[in-house]
Write a protein that holds these residues in place. Structure first.
Motif, PDB file in Angstrom:
ATOM      1  N   THR A 187       0.796  -1.186   0.129  1.00 11.42           N
ATOM      2  CA  THR A 187       0.110  -0.024   0.054  1.00 11.42           C
ATOM      3  C   THR A 187       0.820   1.255   0.017  1.00 11.42           C
ATOM      4  N   TYR A 188       0.290   2.338  -0.775  1.00 14.21           N
ATOM      5  CA  TYR A 188       1.135   3.797  -0.705  1.00 14.21           C
ATOM      6  C   TYR A 188       0.286   4.678  -0.008  1.00 14.21           C
ATOM      7  N   PHE A 189       0.832   5.633   0.627  1.00 15.34           N
ATOM      8  CA  PHE A 189       0.201   6.694   1.605  1.00 15.34           C
ATOM      9  C   PHE A 189       0.420   7.969   1.237  1.00 15.34           C
ATOM     10  N   VAL A 241      -5.935  11.027   5.008  1.00 13.12           N
ATOM     11  CA  VAL A 241      -5.179  10.223   4.603  1.00 13.12           C
ATOM     12  C   VAL A 241      -5.576   9.550   3.287  1.00 13.12           C
ATOM     13  N   MET A 261      -4.848   6.259   0.843  1.00 13.58           N
ATOM     14  CA  MET A 261      -3.940   5.106   0.443  1.00 13.58           C
ATOM     15  C   MET A 261      -4.579   4.694  -0.858  1.00 13.58           C
ATOM     16  N   ARG A 262      -3.445   3.761  -1.325  1.00 15.94           N
ATOM     17  CA  ARG A 262      -3.898   2.957  -2.437  1.00 15.94           C
ATOM     18  C   ARG A 262      -3.191   1.847  -2.689  1.00 15.94           C
ATOM     19  N   TYR A 276      -7.924   4.384  -5.002  1.00 12.96           N
ATOM     20  CA  TYR A 276      -7.454   5.327  -3.914  1.00 12.96           C
ATOM     21  C   TYR A 276      -9.061   5.233  -2.819  1.00 12.96           C
ATOM     22  N   SER A 324      -9.725   7.170   0.698  1.00 17.01           N
ATOM     23  CA  SER A 324      -9.200   8.633   1.639  1.00 17.01           C
ATOM     24  C   SER A 324     -10.291   8.935   2.796  1.00 17.01           C
ATOM     25  N   GLN A 364      -7.685   2.493  10.123  1.00 18.20           N
ATOM     26  CA  GLN A 364      -7.339   1.916   8.917  1.00 18.20           C
ATOM     27  C   GLN A 364      -5.885   1.667   8.643  1.00 18.20           C
ATOM     28  N   LEU A 365      -5.039   2.171   9.798  1.00 19.51           N
ATOM     29  CA  LEU A 365      -3.561   1.712   9.684  1.00 19.51           C
ATOM     30  C   LEU A 365      -3.320   0.648  10.687  1.00 19.51           C
ATOM     31  N   TRP A 373       5.361   2.072   7.790  1.00 18.39           N
ATOM     32  CA  TRP A 373       4.261   2.013   6.840  1.00 18.39           C
ATOM     33  C   TRP A 373       4.508   0.644   6.027  1.00 18.39           C
TER      34      TRP A 373
END
Length: 222
Positions: free
Chosen positions: A95-97, A112, A114-115, A123, A125, A200-201, A208
């Motif tokens: 995942t990218y942030f 935030v 995320m994808r 994405y 958000s 979500q994290l 990360w």
């Protein structure tokens, strides 16, 4: 007479040898200077500089991905006079942030995005909020780190690639890189600040990466 002729050849050989040694020294000096210039260029590239980070990212391999993530966030003008934007691309993550925060009368608010690593269009958000104490603590620690960071001359081939923009008193400073001496610390501070209010994290480490990867031990974000 033959003796003097022989000495003349010895002198010529000495001159030739000296010339070769001088050329070798000049060549080594050139190589050393070129390497020093490369290291200083890398140091400057990874340092915090005035202005947005997007221009430098546009000349970087993989920089378009970080720019696309930044474009999911509010523009810098929307988080002035006090805020930040942050992108994390973990090299072994799925995942990218992208994170933005700005100071409000109640503390800090932002979002935030995320994808998935495998899908550049999918994405998700969500909004985030920090108390005034937590926001002030975060930005104070970030500013302290940035004030003592002069870049790094080496390259790191993995880790978490970070792009970071800080707006303070209306001025923008920014940097990018994956040095554990600075950018890892920036990422950990931001993760730990927003993690308690961001379920979500929950499945990610403070670097990360997903929990269970070898990159970092799990923590609770406290």
């Amino acid at each position: 007479m033959k003796r003097w002729r022989w000495l003349k050849y010895v002198h010529w050989f000495g001159y030739l040898t000296s010339a070769v040694v001088i050329l070798q020294l000049l060549f080594l000096g050139y190589i050393g200077a070129a390497e020093w210039m490369k290291r200083e260029a890398r140091r400057a590239e990874t340092s915090m500089q005035k202005g947005p980070v997007t221009e430098r990212l546009s000349n970087l391999y993989g920089g378009t991905t970080q720019i696309a993530l930044l474009n999911q966030l509010p523009p810098l003008t929307a988080i002035a006079p006090d805020g930040l934007r942050f992108v994390a691309i973990p090299s072994f993550g799925d995942t990218y942030f992208a994170v933005s925060l700005r100071r409000t009368s109640a503390g800090g608010e932002g979002m935030v995005a995320m994808r998935p690593r495998s899908d550049s269009d999918q994405y998700k958000s969500f909004k985030i909020n920090l108390s005034s104490t937590r926001y002030t603590k975060l930005t104070s620690e970030l500013d302290a780190l940035a004030s003592s960071w002069n870049g790094e001359s080496g390259w790191w081939t993995d880790g978490t690639a970070v792009a970071f923009e800080r707006v303070k008193d209306g001025d923008v400073t920014s940097g990018h890189g994956n040095s554990p001496l600075f950018y890892d610390k920036i990422g950990i501070l931001i993760f730990n600040a927003i993690r308690p209010s961001t379920p979500q994290l929950a499945r990610f480490n403070s670097d990360w990466h997903p929990k269970g990867t070898f990159s970092a031990p799990s923590d609770n974000g406290s």
